[in-house]
Design a protein around this motif. Structure first.
Motif, PDB file in Angstrom:
ATOM      1  N   LEU A  18       0.948  -1.123   0.698  1.00  0.00           N
ATOM      2  CA  LEU A  18      -0.074   0.095   0.099  1.00  0.00           C
ATOM      3  C   LEU A  18       1.065   1.110   0.112  1.00  0.00           C
ATOM      4  O   LEU A  18       0.554   2.286  -0.522  1.00  0.00           O
ATOM      5  N   LYS A  19       1.543   1.020   0.213  1.00  0.00           N
ATOM      6  CA  LYS A  19       2.495   2.330   0.724  1.00  0.00           C
ATOM      7  C   LYS A  19       3.455   2.459  -0.535  1.00  0.00           C
ATOM      8  O   LYS A  19       3.724   3.896  -0.881  1.00  0.00           O
ATOM      9  N   GLY A  22       0.399   4.229  -2.704  1.00  0.00           N
ATOM     10  CA  GLY A  22       0.783   5.042  -2.569  1.00  0.00           C
ATOM     11  C   GLY A  22       1.430   6.652  -2.580  1.00  0.00           C
ATOM     12  O   GLY A  22       1.838   6.946  -3.621  1.00  0.00           O
ATOM     13  N   GLY A  28      -1.237   8.760   0.023  1.00  0.00           N
ATOM     14  CA  GLY A  28      -0.731   8.711   1.247  1.00  0.00           C
ATOM     15  C   GLY A  28      -1.447   7.117   1.295  1.00  0.00           C
ATOM     16  O   GLY A  28      -2.323   6.035   0.221  1.00  0.00           O
ATOM     17  N   PRO A  29      -1.395   6.020   2.111  1.00  0.00           N
ATOM     18  CA  PRO A  29      -2.026   4.224   1.849  1.00  0.00           C
ATOM     19  C   PRO A  29      -3.205   4.242   2.692  1.00  0.00           C
ATOM     20  O   PRO A  29      -4.600   3.646   1.844  1.00  0.00           O
ATOM     21  N   ASN A  30      -3.944   5.097   3.361  1.00  0.00           N
ATOM     22  CA  ASN A  30      -5.577   5.507   3.132  1.00  0.00           C
ATOM     23  C   ASN A  30      -6.025   5.763   2.098  1.00  0.00           C
ATOM     24  O   ASN A  30      -7.452   5.610   1.866  1.00  0.00           O
ATOM     25  N   ARG A  31      -5.539   6.608   1.539  1.00  0.00           N
ATOM     26  CA  ARG A  31      -6.459   7.230  -0.189  1.00  0.00           C
ATOM     27  C   ARG A  31      -5.890   6.482  -0.395  1.00  0.00           C
ATOM     28  O   ARG A  31      -6.977   5.631  -1.181  1.00  0.00           O
ATOM     29  N   LYS A  33      -6.481   2.892  -0.095  1.00  0.00           N
ATOM     30  CA  LYS A  33      -7.240   1.726   0.631  1.00  0.00           C
ATOM     31  C   LYS A  33      -8.870   2.289   0.040  1.00  0.00           C
ATOM     32  O   LYS A  33      -9.556   1.444  -0.585  1.00  0.00           O
ATOM     33  N   GLN A  34      -8.748   3.882   0.355  1.00  0.00           N
ATOM     34  CA  GLN A  34      -9.472   4.148  -0.211  1.00  0.00           C
ATOM     35  C   GLN A  34     -10.060   4.270  -1.633  1.00  0.00           C
ATOM     36  O   GLN A  34     -11.629   3.819  -2.644  1.00  0.00           O
ATOM     37  N   ARG A  37     -12.014   0.925  -1.905  1.00  0.00           N
ATOM     38  CA  ARG A  37     -13.057   0.389  -1.908  1.00  0.00           C
ATOM     39  C   ARG A  37     -14.241   0.882  -2.808  1.00  0.00           C
ATOM     40  O   ARG A  37     -14.788   0.334  -3.413  1.00  0.00           O
TER      41      ARG A  37
END
Length: 120
Positions: A18-19, A22, A28-31, A33-34, A37
């Motif tokens: 993920l990193k 990103g 970033g990694p959270n984006r 993940k989005q 989704r």
């Protein structure tokens, strides 16, 4: 995202964390993940960590046509692993794999085939 990928992982080749994904996308990694989704990207757990095929990212962006194709496959009932297998399995009529066709900007035919899968 399950740990078992039924051999699709062998077809994929290079993977990114993920990193790493990103960094390649400038987010970033959270984006990332989005994006997963939202069916913009697809990832599976490998070795306890979520991994994304490196072929899905090119030139600092998600490969053109991939999000629409992932949505069509999901709407056709494909699991993440089944979608990976379909995208990375060679098809002599394309030629190459569906993901290669997307990278080469031949996404219309790929999406047409993905859409036809839902008709059966």
């Amino acid at each position: 995202m399950t740990e078992k990928d039924n051999g699709a992982g062998d077809l994929v080749g290079d993977w990114m964390t993920l990193k790493e994904a990103g960094t390649a996308l400038g987010v970033g990694p959270n984006r990332v993940k989005q994006y997963m989704r939202d069916h913009r990207l697809l990832g599976v757990k490998r070795g306890g960590e979520v991994m994304i095929p490196a072929a899905f990212i090119s030139g600092g962006d998600v490969v053109k046509g991939l999000p629409g194709t992932l949505t069509l496959l999901a709407d056709s009932g494909f699991s993440e692993e089944e979608a990976l297998e379909w995208l990375f399995t060679p098809d002599d009529t394309l030629p190459g794999t569906p993901v290669q066709a997307l990278v080469e900007n031949r996404g219309t035919e790929v999406r047409r085939r993905a859409q036809a899968l839902g008709a059966f």
